[in-house]
Enzyme design. Structure first.
Site: not given
Length: 429
Positions: A363, A299, A320-321, A376, A37, A39, A305
């Site tokens: 933010c 998440c 984290c993955d 994220c 793939c 991406y 997180c």
């Protein structure tokens, strides 16, 4: 250094076994996959300097993982998530061992659950029988109807994969295997939100739809998240903050922020008009949940997180993955430090709190801060108009969506508050 260590000292209550709940995404085949793939952010991990490298999970690593995970989680449920790469490359015998080990180490009264995220191309009747028998929840990756799915989700030879994945959905339905759909929203399919949504609902028959935006910084194959030269990050709204610019901060297949906002709005409207109370959509579900005063269901819109770690095939644990890079390696389950102790280590606690603590003023002053929480951290690739770094690449699209959906989410939440818990669960899991 002392001040930082004190600030992120793990409180005694967090370190006790009675309080430990966390989640692990295990990569039993590492980054190996039978597809190519365009991406995919994980294929390159095989060649990442200092990374886990190629390989598959050995039996001793598997048993150590199952034992430590069950020991470390002290709630009434332990959820094993098998991902990749493509986790079905390990074959059924591997997952038969998984089930046997889970039965061996399960605590009295503790519920063990499994989910498997797959491209579906290797599933057959034997797989379907096993998944049904052992109550695996399947996440099936599919990006919409044929011409949208096949744009980026191709085999190693560049061949389309739609027919095989569609057949996998039918196979799972025939055997009664519960499955969710996971759709990556990219630069191509983002322009056709209703085609994507209606296909997933009407032709696939999905009743839980997960949508994930594709945002990849250029050079992601070699550079860990959060290590960019902050002075070179583009300002929000500038040409380099879009995927079609030759010097864009992101890859050309990354979703355009404005297109992503329009996608979310269109899917929200369709869900409200036709499927409210019948279908769960991940971003819609979590927005309503947050306005009910519940934690975010995903998440990326949580205030903090860090309690969802990744375990590679060699036993290495990462924050984290999306952070499977040497800079974010917490250790290895073969060491003296247990899996649970890595998850609740001061270093990982700091990683988790940094999600909200590092937000820029842009933010913090936003009306949708508590809906978004900066999304994220890996996607914080822009600078605010005043030059401060840390603005999310998707900010413009997310603001568009929140402005559109929050008023209605508040109304839904107000209506649900007076209903029994069972009625609320029809909207929020």
């Amino acid at each position: 250094m002392a001040a930082a260590a004190d600030k992120y000292h793990v409180p005694q209550w967090l370190g006790t076994k009675a309080r430990r709940r966390f989640h692990v995404m295990a990569k039993p085949a590492g980054s190996a996959c039978n597809l190519d793939c365009t991406y995919c952010f994980y294929l390159s991990k095989e060649n990442l300097p200092g990374g886990p490298g190629p390989g598959t999970m050995k039996d001793e690593v598997l048993e150590r993982f199952v034992r430590q995970y069950i020991e470390g989680v002290t709630g009434d449920e332990v959820v094993f998530s098998w991902q990749g790469g493509e986790p079905t490359l390990r074959g059924l015998d591997f997952y038969r061992k998984v089930v046997q080990l889970q039965q061996k180490y399960a605590k009295p009264g503790q519920r063990i659950e499994n989910d498997l995220q797959t491209n579906g191309t290797l599933l057959d009747e034997e797989w379907a029988q096993f998944l049904k028998e052992h109550r695996f929840l399947v996440g099936l990756s599919i990006d919409g109807p044929r011409e949208l799915h096949d744009r980026y989700r191709v085999s190693k030879r560049g061949a389309p994969t739609f027919d095989t994945v569609f057949a996998a959905a039918r196979l799972l339905q025939r055997f009664g295997v519960p499955f969710n759909t996971l759709t990556c929203v990219n630069r191509f399919n983002a322009s056709r939100p209703l085609d994507v949504y209606r296909f997933l609902r009407r032709e696939i028959g999905s009743t839980y739809l997960q949508f994930i935006p594709i945002v990849q910084a250029r050079g992601f194959e070699r550079k860990a998240p959060g290590t960019h030269d902050l002075s070179r990050l583009p300002v929000i709204g500038s040409p380099r903050a879009r995927p079609d610019h030759p010097d864009s901060i992101v890859t050309e297949w990354s979703v355009d922020p404005d297109a992503y906002g329009r996608f979310l709005c269109a899917v929200w409207d369709e869900w409200r008009r036709r499927d409210f109370g019948k279908v769960l959509v991940n971003f819609a579900e979590t927005l309503v949940a947050q306005h009910l005063g519940l934690p975010s269901q995903i998440c990326v819109h949580s205030e903090t997180c860090g309690k969802g770690v990744a375990l590679e095939h060699d036993g290495s644990v990462y924050s984290c993955d999306h952070y499977v890079c040497p800079e974010y390696r917490l250790g290895n389950i073969g060491s003296a430090t247990s899996l649970a102790d890595m998850v609740f280590s001061p270093r990982q606690v700091q990683f988790g709190y940094a999600k909200s603590e590092s937000l820029p003023r842009h933010c913090r002053a936003c009306a949708y801060l508590s809906d978004c929480w900066g999304e994220c951290p890996k996607n914080r690739l822009l600078r605010a108009p005043d030059g401060e770094p840390g603005v999310n690449y998707l900010c413009r699209g997310l603001k568009r969506f929140f402005a559109h959906a929050v008023p209605e989410a508040k109304q839904i939440a107000a209506q649900l508050r007076g209903r029994p818990v069972e009625a609320q669960a029809a909207i929020v899991r």
